[in-house]
Design an enzyme around this catalytic site. Sequence first.
Site, short mmCIF file in Angstrom:
data_model
loop_
_atom_site.label_atom_id
_atom_site.label_comp_id
_atom_site.label_asym_id
_atom_site.label_seq_id
_atom_site.Cartn_x
_atom_site.Cartn_y
_atom_site.Cartn_z
CD GLU A 88 39.03 40.52 39.97
OE1 GLU A 88 38.02 41.33 40.17
OE2 GLU A 88 38.81 39.51 39.53
CG HIS A 125 40.07 36.11 39.03
ND1 HIS A 125 39.37 36.78 38.61
CD2 HIS A 125 40.16 35.05 38.09
CE1 HIS A 125 38.72 36.30 37.65
NE2 HIS A 125 39.08 35.12 37.33
CG ASN A 127 34.94 36.90 35.61
OD1 ASN A 127 35.52 37.49 34.51
ND2 ASN A 127 35.70 35.93 36.23
CB SER A 145 36.07 32.68 37.21
OG SER A 145 36.82 32.00 36.70
N1 CAA Z 1 51.11 33.66 25.03
C1 CAA Z 1 51.87 34.44 24.81
N2 CAA Z 1 51.69 35.70 24.05
C2 CAA Z 1 50.44 35.70 23.72
C3 CAA Z 1 49.44 34.69 23.92
C4 CAA Z 1 49.87 33.66 24.77
N3 CAA Z 1 49.10 32.66 25.03
N4 CAA Z 1 48.29 34.98 23.42
C5 CAA Z 1 48.56 36.35 22.67
N5 CAA Z 1 49.75 36.69 22.95
C6 CAA Z 1 50.39 37.84 22.28
C7 CAA Z 1 50.49 37.68 20.80
O1 CAA Z 1 51.91 37.15 20.66
C8 CAA Z 1 50.52 39.24 20.26
O2 CAA Z 1 51.67 39.91 20.69
P1 CAA Z 1 52.19 41.05 19.95
O3 CAA Z 1 50.96 42.11 19.84
O4 CAA Z 1 53.28 41.77 20.75
O5 CAA Z 1 52.54 40.55 18.57
C9 CAA Z 1 49.51 39.68 21.30
O6 CAA Z 1 49.32 38.70 22.33
C10 CAA Z 1 48.14 39.83 20.60
O7 CAA Z 1 47.89 38.59 19.97
P2 CAA Z 1 47.21 38.24 18.71
O8 CAA Z 1 47.79 39.20 17.55
O9 CAA Z 1 47.55 36.71 18.31
O10 CAA Z 1 45.55 38.31 18.68
P3 CAA Z 1 44.98 39.64 19.28
O11 CAA Z 1 45.46 40.73 19.02
O12 CAA Z 1 43.51 39.33 19.05
O13 CAA Z 1 45.24 39.51 20.83
C11 CAA Z 1 44.58 38.88 23.02
C12 CAA Z 1 44.84 38.32 21.49
C13 CAA Z 1 45.70 39.30 23.77
C14 CAA Z 1 43.83 37.60 23.45
C15 CAA Z 1 43.43 39.91 22.76
O14 CAA Z 1 42.41 39.72 21.89
C16 CAA Z 1 42.66 40.53 24.05
O15 CAA Z 1 43.43 41.04 24.96
N6 CAA Z 1 41.39 39.90 24.10
C17 CAA Z 1 40.82 40.30 25.52
C18 CAA Z 1 41.41 39.09 26.66
C19 CAA Z 1 40.38 39.08 27.84
O16 CAA Z 1 39.49 40.09 27.85
N7 CAA Z 1 40.84 38.38 28.62
C20 CAA Z 1 40.16 38.34 30.11
C21 CAA Z 1 39.11 37.25 29.95
S1 CAA Z 1 38.44 37.15 31.37
C22 CAA Z 1 39.09 36.18 32.44
O17 CAA Z 1 40.15 35.44 31.98
C23 CAA Z 1 38.70 36.03 33.70
C24 CAA Z 1 37.70 34.55 34.14
O18 CAA Z 1 37.87 34.27 35.30
C25 CAA Z 1 36.89 34.28 32.85
#
Ligand code: CAA
Length: 283
Positions: free
Chosen positions: A152, A140, A190, A119
């Site tokens: 990335e 990433h 990040n 990250s």
């Molecule tokens: N596997 C498969 N599908 C998944 C899943 C998983 N692990 N998690 C969520 N989904 C799917 C759900 O099935 C759902 O699909 P539909 O909309 O088609 O029904 C969709 O994603 C949305 O999920 P939820 O309805 O359960 O919940 P939500 O609407 O809150 O979405 C989320 C969840 C996709 C995580 C959303 O909240 C989101 O985009 N959050 C931001 C995520 C983000 O910013 N990630 C980057 C983090 S930084 C990083 O990772 C880098 C690092 O180095 C720190």
Amino acid sequence: MSIDNVGIVGAGTMGNGIAQVCALHGLPVTLVDISETALAKGLASVVGSLDRLIKKGTIGPADKDAALARIRTSTSYDDLKDAPLVIEAAPENLELKIRILRQLDGLLAPEAIIASNTSSISITQLAAVTARAERVVGMHFFNPVPVMALVEIIRGLQTSDATHDAVRELALKLGKTPITVKNAPGFVVNRLLVPMINEAFFVLAEGLASPEDIDAGMKLGCNHPIGPLALADLIGLDVCLAVMNVFFAEFNDSKYRPCPLLKEMVAAGRLGRKTGRGVYTYA
Ligand code: CAA
């Protein structure tokens, strides 16, 4: 060397997500971790995520079976030795990653590529501990890996064009959108995201608003899919802290000081969803 199978080190949140995406896109995967328990937990997470995709109608039960059949798990690095690409997805700890890269470097074919899913840790520094710096690159992924479209691709100082192009092509094959970034602490996403999350902990610590209201503020006011505190729980508070520590050390700038409340929660073992409790509590 064509990337017709992938080795992955680390069956945690990111490693199992990457394994799932590779397997779903037809690539045999060797997933290595230090314990059978970690591998079983990683595989269970893949099964849960594939079931969600079936429920949504994105894939069918046969796709799930085929994907699972493509994932081989192992506790031995030796099983990675024929992989043309190994993606390191171990915890965010410099010494650990250096140990892993050295081990992979001694084991893999000279033409194989080592990618790190770090990250924030310097790809240039990781590459320098190997004898193949031009074939070390950052790849990433974002959490949850099966859902997030971005990869990335980080070029260390010595990463070759051929290495960059090979992993970029792989990212496209996995259905992801790659962006190319020069090596620097936290790369692009990040660098922007984690200081915002850290600031949300300061806002919480100062008692300016409840966690729910802080998150609602950023969801409703900025159209973020989830608020910064819920996102910290998803990413892992330990990962957020590790990234801030890298920024603070590398930029030597007080604006990157980790929030004491974030440190406290990590010290307490409240790491987010993966431990059942972070800012919020999970069932
Ligand atoms: N596997 C498969 N599908 C998944 C899943 C998983 N692990 N998690 C969520 N989904 C799917 C759900 O099935 C759902 O699909 P539909 O909309 O088609 O029904 C969709 O994603 C949305 O999920 P939820 O309805 O359960 O919940 P939500 O609407 O809150 O979405 C989320 C969840 C996709 C995580 C959303 O909240 C989101 O985009 N959050 C931001 C995520 C983000 O910013 N990630 C980057 C983090 S930084 C990083 O990772 C880098 C690092 O180095 C720190």
